[in-house]
Design a protein around this motif. Sequence first.
Motif, PDB file in Angstrom:
ATOM      1  N   ILE A  85       6.699  52.525  -3.220  1.00 22.33           N
ATOM      2  CA  ILE A  85       6.807  53.664  -4.134  1.00 22.33           C
ATOM      3  C   ILE A  85       5.835  53.451  -5.295  1.00 22.33           C
ATOM      4  N   ARG A  86       4.903  54.397  -5.473  1.00 29.11           N
ATOM      5  CA  ARG A  86       3.979  54.327  -6.601  1.00 29.11           C
ATOM      6  C   ARG A  86       4.421  55.355  -7.639  1.00 29.11           C
ATOM      7  N   THR A  87       4.663  54.903  -8.845  1.00 25.64           N
ATOM      8  CA  THR A  87       5.139  55.786  -9.897  1.00 25.64           C
ATOM      9  C   THR A  87       3.972  56.217 -10.768  1.00 25.64           C
ATOM     10  N   TYR A  88       3.568  57.473 -10.619  1.00 24.08           N
ATOM     11  CA  TYR A  88       2.471  58.037 -11.402  1.00 24.08           C
ATOM     12  C   TYR A  88       3.056  58.798 -12.582  1.00 24.08           C
ATOM     13  N   PRO A  89       2.746  58.399 -13.821  1.00 26.38           N
ATOM     14  CA  PRO A  89       3.366  59.035 -14.986  1.00 26.38           C
ATOM     15  C   PRO A  89       2.677  60.311 -15.442  1.00 26.38           C
ATOM     16  N   GLY A  90       1.694  60.801 -14.676  1.00 28.14           N
ATOM     17  CA  GLY A  90       0.960  61.982 -15.098  1.00 28.14           C
ATOM     18  C   GLY A  90       1.587  63.297 -14.678  1.00 28.14           C
ATOM     19  N   PHE A  91       2.696  63.243 -13.938  1.00 23.72           N
ATOM     20  CA  PHE A  91       3.392  64.470 -13.554  1.00 23.72           C
ATOM     21  C   PHE A  91       4.456  64.802 -14.605  1.00 23.72           C
ATOM     22  N   PRO A  92       4.750  66.076 -14.827  1.00 27.42           N
ATOM     23  CA  PRO A  92       5.799  66.427 -15.797  1.00 27.42           C
ATOM     24  C   PRO A  92       7.120  65.760 -15.430  1.00 27.42           C
ATOM     25  N   THR A  93       7.774  65.230 -16.422  1.00 27.49           N
ATOM     26  CA  THR A  93       9.063  64.575 -16.200  1.00 27.49           C
ATOM     27  C   THR A  93       9.983  64.818 -17.393  1.00 27.49           C
ATOM     28  N   GLY A  94      11.250  64.986 -17.088  1.00 24.93           N
ATOM     29  CA  GLY A  94      12.251  65.071 -18.132  1.00 24.93           C
ATOM     30  C   GLY A  94      13.069  63.803 -18.233  1.00 24.93           C
ATOM     31  N   ASP A  95      12.627  62.765 -17.532  1.00 19.86           N
ATOM     32  CA  ASP A  95      13.351  61.490 -17.464  1.00 19.86           C
ATOM     33  C   ASP A  95      12.921  60.594 -18.628  1.00 19.86           C
ATOM     34  N   PRO A  96      13.777  60.408 -19.624  1.00 14.22           N
ATOM     35  CA  PRO A  96      13.394  59.567 -20.765  1.00 14.22           C
ATOM     36  C   PRO A  96      13.075  58.132 -20.366  1.00 14.22           C
ATOM     37  N   ALA A  97      13.751  57.603 -19.337  1.00  9.58           N
ATOM     38  CA  ALA A  97      13.523  56.216 -18.933  1.00  9.58           C
ATOM     39  C   ALA A  97      12.110  56.046 -18.382  1.00  9.58           C
ATOM     40  N   LEU A  98      11.667  56.991 -17.563  1.00 10.34           N
ATOM     41  CA  LEU A  98      10.319  56.899 -17.012  1.00 10.34           C
ATOM     42  C   LEU A  98       9.279  57.036 -18.126  1.00 10.34           C
ATOM     43  N   PHE A  99       9.517  57.965 -19.044  1.00 14.39           N
ATOM     44  CA  PHE A  99       8.600  58.159 -20.160  1.00 14.39           C
ATOM     45  C   PHE A  99       8.499  56.890 -21.007  1.00 14.39           C
ATOM     46  N   ARG A 100       9.624  56.273 -21.281  1.00 12.50           N
ATOM     47  CA  ARG A 100       9.619  55.045 -22.085  1.00 12.50           C
ATOM     48  C   ARG A 100       8.916  53.914 -21.343  1.00 12.50           C
ATOM     49  N   ARG A 101       9.029  53.888 -20.017  1.00 10.47           N
ATOM     50  CA  ARG A 101       8.306  52.870 -19.234  1.00 10.47           C
ATOM     51  C   ARG A 101       6.798  53.028 -19.422  1.00 10.47           C
ATOM     52  N   TYR A 102       6.335  54.272 -19.396  1.00 11.22           N
ATOM     53  CA  TYR A 102       4.905  54.500 -19.617  1.00 11.22           C
ATOM     54  C   TYR A 102       4.490  54.002 -21.005  1.00 11.22           C
ATOM     55  N   ILE A 103       5.262  54.349 -22.000  1.00 12.64           N
ATOM     56  CA  ILE A 103       4.941  53.920 -23.370  1.00 12.64           C
ATOM     57  C   ILE A 103       4.985  52.398 -23.463  1.00 12.64           C
TER      58      ILE A 103
END
Length: 265
Positions: A122-140
């Motif tokens: 599973i490759r997690t690309y953070p460039g797609f719209p997301t409402g998931d705060p956990a994924l957003f915080r992972r990117y940050i």
Amino acid sequence: MMFANYHSHTFRCHHADGTEREYIEAAIKGGIKVLGFSDHSPYLFDDGYYSDYRMRPEETEGYLRTITDLKEEYRDDIEIHVGVEMEYYGRYFEKTVRFLSDFPCEYLILGQHYLDSENGSIRTYPGFPTGDPALFRRYIDEAIAGVRTGLFTYLAHPDLCPFIGDPEIYVSEYRRLCRALKETGTPGEINLLGISGNRRYPSPLFWKTAGEEKIRTVIGADAHTAGALFDEASYGKALKIASSNGLFAENADAPVKLIDFKKKI
């Protein structure tokens, strides 16, 4: 056009077009005084995985040698530098950077296109719209971890992740990233490919936050064709983003100091 551009990709990353010579000729024609190449770096994954959008390790020498030779050939016409754009993958980062340090690679640009790694099922690309705060915080978190290594000249498209959840979370998390950029003195990039391609970045809310935090700022062509080096319309929009938020694009009329990562590892 801008005085210096450090974000350029060639055919070697397997998803861009044009040779190094074509980019140099286009830069000279467009009035750029300093041209930096930053093709997508190879990554040394433990399982031998090959990415489909970056150089392979065995292609690194040819890339760096070609540009080093062209740097000498065009020395009277333009200043040329060679580096790579790469993600911060904690498990593989040190090994990959040490690999690069054995070559005439001058600088690193941070571009966090995937989270944690890209060689799993599973490759997690953070460039797609997301409402998931956990994924957003992972990117940050991962962007900040990369910035805090002190090895990167700047952070490309820092506003890559388009969080569509609570606006307060959006601002607070991107403010956290901006403060890390400010504390480390690392510039954030206003990305011309994002403008010309109508992508979700540059983000007005991010750059408003960046202006409030007064981060260092550069403009990057993120060129995937030689002609993209002199996109005057997108460049003008980038300048307006900077100026409207009280920021100054450092490479608009002067070179940017490159971080010599080899001295820090």
